[in-house]
Enzyme design. Structure first.
Site, PDB file in Angstrom:
ATOM      1  N   LYS A  22       0.781  -1.221  -0.004  1.00  0.00           N
ATOM      2  CA  LYS A  22       0.091  -0.062   0.175  1.00  0.00           C
ATOM      3  C   LYS A  22       0.745   1.163   0.035  1.00  0.00           C
ATOM      4  CE  LYS A  22      -1.834   1.793   4.002  1.00  0.00           C
ATOM      5  NZ  LYS A  22      -1.333   3.201   4.110  1.00  0.00           N
ATOM      6  N   ASN A  23       1.972   1.157   0.840  1.00  0.00           N
ATOM      7  CA  ASN A  23       2.889   2.527   1.283  1.00  0.00           C
ATOM      8  C   ASN A  23       3.598   2.736  -0.088  1.00  0.00           C
ATOM      9  OD1 ASN A  23       1.597   2.720   3.658  1.00  0.00           O
ATOM     10  ND2 ASN A  23       3.397   2.630   4.767  1.00  0.00           N
ATOM     11  N   CYS A 116      -5.196  12.490  12.811  1.00  0.00           N
ATOM     12  CA  CYS A 116      -6.070  11.370  12.416  1.00  0.00           C
ATOM     13  C   CYS A 116      -5.744  10.290  13.600  1.00  0.00           C
ATOM     14  CB  CYS A 116      -5.051  10.931  11.241  1.00  0.00           C
ATOM     15  SG  CYS A 116      -3.571   9.750  11.755  1.00  0.00           S
ATOM     16  N   ARG A 121      -0.803  14.937  12.573  1.00  0.00           N
ATOM     17  CA  ARG A 121      -0.037  14.731  11.580  1.00  0.00           C
ATOM     18  C   ARG A 121       0.422  16.181  11.007  1.00  0.00           C
ATOM     19  NH1 ARG A 121      -0.607   8.803  10.589  1.00  0.00           N
ATOM     20  NH2 ARG A 121       0.522   9.133   8.431  1.00  0.00           N
ATOM     21  N   ASP A 308       4.890   0.552  11.755  1.00  0.00           N
ATOM     22  CA  ASP A 308       3.584  -0.043  11.587  1.00  0.00           C
ATOM     23  C   ASP A 308       3.567  -1.582  11.615  1.00  0.00           C
ATOM     24  OD1 ASP A 308       2.655   2.261  10.167  1.00  0.00           O
ATOM     25  OD2 ASP A 308       3.489   1.582   8.128  1.00  0.00           O
ATOM     26  N   ARG A 400      -8.406  -0.593   4.408  1.00  0.00           N
ATOM     27  CA  ARG A 400      -7.633   0.331   3.833  1.00  0.00           C
ATOM     28  C   ARG A 400      -6.271  -0.147   3.436  1.00  0.00           C
ATOM     29  NH1 ARG A 400      -5.958   4.186   7.903  1.00  0.00           N
ATOM     30  NH2 ARG A 400      -4.418   4.518   5.941  1.00  0.00           N
TER      31      ARG A 400
HETATM   32  C1  UD1 Z   1       4.325   6.829   6.092  1.00  0.00           C
HETATM   33  C2  UD1 Z   1       3.675   5.743   6.208  1.00  0.00           C
HETATM   34  C3  UD1 Z   1       3.087   5.171   7.585  1.00  0.00           C
HETATM   35  C4  UD1 Z   1       4.066   4.983   8.357  1.00  0.00           C
HETATM   36  C5  UD1 Z   1       4.945   6.223   8.301  1.00  0.00           C
HETATM   37  C6  UD1 Z   1       6.265   5.841   9.259  1.00  0.00           C
HETATM   38  C7  UD1 Z   1       2.648   5.938   3.756  1.00  0.00           C
HETATM   39  C8  UD1 Z   1       1.330   6.164   3.112  1.00  0.00           C
HETATM   40  N1  UD1 Z   1       2.392   6.134   5.182  1.00  0.00           N
HETATM   41  O1  UD1 Z   1       3.679   7.822   6.852  1.00  0.00           O
HETATM   42  O2  UD1 Z   1       2.144   3.899   7.211  1.00  0.00           O
HETATM   43  O3  UD1 Z   1       3.902   4.539   9.537  1.00  0.00           O
HETATM   44  O4  UD1 Z   1       5.577   6.748   7.300  1.00  0.00           O
HETATM   45  O5  UD1 Z   1       7.058   5.136   8.830  1.00  0.00           O
HETATM   46  O6  UD1 Z   1       3.692   5.620   3.361  1.00  0.00           O
HETATM   47  N2  UD1 Z   1       6.111  14.819  10.684  1.00  0.00           N
HETATM   48  C9  UD1 Z   1       6.177  16.258  11.149  1.00  0.00           C
HETATM   49  N3  UD1 Z   1       6.001  16.810   9.998  1.00  0.00           N
HETATM   50  C10 UD1 Z   1       5.783  16.576   8.770  1.00  0.00           C
HETATM   51  C11 UD1 Z   1       5.771  15.278   8.342  1.00  0.00           C
HETATM   52  C12 UD1 Z   1       5.897  14.351   9.427  1.00  0.00           C
HETATM   53  O7  UD1 Z   1       6.271  16.580  12.218  1.00  0.00           O
HETATM   54  O8  UD1 Z   1       5.702  17.622   7.980  1.00  0.00           O
HETATM   55  C13 UD1 Z   1       6.176  13.825  11.804  1.00  0.00           C
HETATM   56  C14 UD1 Z   1       4.925  12.937  11.771  1.00  0.00           C
HETATM   57  O9  UD1 Z   1       4.051  13.404  12.794  1.00  0.00           O
HETATM   58  C15 UD1 Z   1       5.475  11.459  12.466  1.00  0.00           C
HETATM   59  C16 UD1 Z   1       7.003  11.699  11.799  1.00  0.00           C
HETATM   60  O10 UD1 Z   1       7.406  12.766  11.289  1.00  0.00           O
HETATM   61  O11 UD1 Z   1       5.549  11.623  13.874  1.00  0.00           O
HETATM   62  C17 UD1 Z   1       7.241  10.648  10.651  1.00  0.00           C
HETATM   63  O12 UD1 Z   1       6.053  10.749   9.778  1.00  0.00           O
HETATM   64  P1  UD1 Z   1       6.164  10.437   8.337  1.00  0.00           P
HETATM   65  O13 UD1 Z   1       7.592   9.543   8.160  1.00  0.00           O
HETATM   66  O14 UD1 Z   1       6.197  11.751   7.166  1.00  0.00           O
HETATM   67  O15 UD1 Z   1       5.061   9.692   8.169  1.00  0.00           O
HETATM   68  P2  UD1 Z   1       3.947   9.497   6.840  1.00  0.00           P
HETATM   69  O16 UD1 Z   1       4.803   9.701   5.581  1.00  0.00           O
HETATM   70  O17 UD1 Z   1       2.836  10.112   7.219  1.00  0.00           O
END
Ligand code: UD1
Length: 419
Positions: A22-23, A116, A121, A308, A400
């Site tokens: 999915k990711n 979420c 997020r 995850d 999902r």
């Molecule tokens: C992706 C994955 C999700 C997985 C996560 C971490 C997808 C669709 N989803 O989510 O399944 O659990 O990586 O491996 O691929 N953060 C900030 N600011 C930002 C962006 C992120 O503070 O602008 C923080 C987030 O709140 C979180 C951390 O950084 O605490 C990691 O998030 P991130 O790696 O961005 O996860 P996703 O890309 O949302």
């Protein structure tokens, strides 16, 4: 609202072919809207998140079909730049589209994804990077508008404060057709990012260093169509392995990514399960009672232990001999499944980012509700290992991310039905 009725206590046994990731599928679908030509994505999993992504692409004017495990996307004529609120809310990962929409059309409007199930997020890292690449960004009561000067991004040197998966992907999506070179330091190293880059390279992009902390992208003028097979889903893999470990039995997982699953497998084998790896197959046999994990299980960006997989492993360890300790370092609200597991007889105490799991002899079925995707899968793992019947509601969360889930569990001999 649909539910799962699960009767635990059966040993599991059988072979499964792992679904596409999915990711990986979601950012690749977004990347397909850049440039010209048709992208044919094989092993694209049939998931509600994938259908949401397909609806976004269609709304933006792309031709997109998803059927029989193949997504076909043709961006010809796509000039849409707005993601409506309802589509944005359907899937938090719709933030993945902003780099590609900006790259294609020079502007993009979307609403903040907000909180979420996993807690707040934020998207500050995404927005800071887009700004560095030339985007003017304004926030009008939660609707965000990004616009590129002369409709084209320029390369930049970006050092991420944290290796965010989504921010790294959005930078790559905007950089592939930008003017000049983009360097991303402290980039996320998740295997799904490598899959995205390998798809984009097939289309003519110039990207180096994915899978390492520094990624260098040189913008190109054109991208063309290609055929690509989505990588296996390592989190679904971790789920089926945890399930077999917890319920007892044996499983052969086919079409896996053994190297990419190593951070999970190296922890799981400390429970005493026999695990053998051969090319793209994983064999697991679980016989005697599982052992607790001696060292603290800390979730970290790849190649650390994946956040995850935290919930599904915890669901197996609740019946292990001894105590295991988890430390969740990625998301604030990622222990919500512990309430349901405790209702089933587990002994889990959560203190901030730490969860202490004291193994119990047995679990019993209960009426419980899935509150997020991986937490819901963890409840299925626990229910299959429990005595009696579990009624699990909230299974739209599971839809999902798991393709034909009850079919896969039934193939292994698990007693599960959707009502
Ligand atoms: C992706 C994955 C999700 C997985 C996560 C971490 C997808 C669709 N989803 O989510 O399944 O659990 O990586 O491996 O691929 N953060 C900030 N600011 C930002 C962006 C992120 O503070 O602008 C923080 C987030 O709140 C979180 C951390 O950084 O605490 C990691 O998030 P991130 O790696 O961005 O996860 P996703 O890309 O949302």
């Amino acid at each position: 609202m649909q539910k799962y009725i699960i009767t635990g206590g059966s040993r599991l046994s059988g072979e499964l072919t792992l679904q596409g990731s999915k990711n990986s599928a979601l950012p690749i679908m977004s990347a397909a809207m850049l440039g010209d030509g048709e992208s044919v994505l094989k092993r694209c999993p049939a998931l509600t998140d994938v259908y949401s992504a397909s609806r976004i692409l269609s709304y933006l004017g792309c031709k997109c079909t998803v059927a029989d495990g193949t997504a076909i996307i043709d961006p010809a004529g796509s000039s849409g730049y707005e993601i409506p609120d309802d589509l944005m809310r359907e899937m938090r990962s719709s933030i993945m589209f902003i780099g590609a929409i900006l790259g294609r059309n020079g502007e993009c409007t979307f609403s903040t994804p907000g909180g979420c199930e996993l807690g707040p997020r934020p998207i500050d890292m995404h927005l800071a990077a887009l700004r560095k690449m030339g985007a003017d960004i304004s926030d009008n009561g939660g609707r965000i508008h990004c616009r590129l000067n002369k409709r084209k991004a320029h390369g930049a040197k970006i050092t991420l404060p944290f290796p965010s998966v989504g921010a790294t992907e959005n930078i790559i999506l905007l950089a592939v057709c930008a003017e000049g070179e983009t360097i991303v330091n402290n980039a996320a190293r998740e295997p799904e990012i490598c899959d995205l880059c390998s798809f984009l390279r097939k289309r003519g992009a110039d990207i180096k260093g994915d899978g390492e902390s520094t990624i260098v992208i040189s913008g190109v003028d054109k991208l063309h169509g290609c055929e690509h097979t989505i990588m296996p889903d390592r989190i679904a893999g971790a789920t089926y392995l945890s399930m077999t470990a917890a319920a007892g039995g044996e499983i052969i997982l086919k079409n896996t990514c053994t190297a990419e699953m190593e951070p999970f497998i190296s922890v799981l084998e400390q429970t005493g399960c026999r695990i053998y790896l051969a090319e793209d197959r994983i064999y697991l046999r679980s016989g005697a009672r599982l052992r607790a994990i001696r060292d603290r299980i800390r979730t970290m960006p790849h190649p650390g232990f994946p956040t995850d997989s935290q919930a599904v492993l915890m669901a197996a360890l609740v019946i292990a001999e001894g105590a295991s300790v988890f430390e969740e370092n990625l998301f604030d609200c990622r222990y919500r499944h512990t309430v349901a597991l405790n209702k089933m007889g587990a002994d889990i105490v959560v203190m901030g980012k730490v969860a202490v799991v004291r193994g119990v002899e047995r679990l019993k079925g209960a009426d419980i509700e899935a509150t997020d995707l991986r937490g819901g899968a963890a409840m299925v793992v626990a229910a299959l290992a429990a005595e009696g019947t579990t009624c699990l509601s909230g299974i739209s969360h599971i839809d999902r991310g798991y393709e034909k889930f009850e079919e896969a569990v039934s193939t292994l001999g698990g007693k599960i039905r959707r009502v």
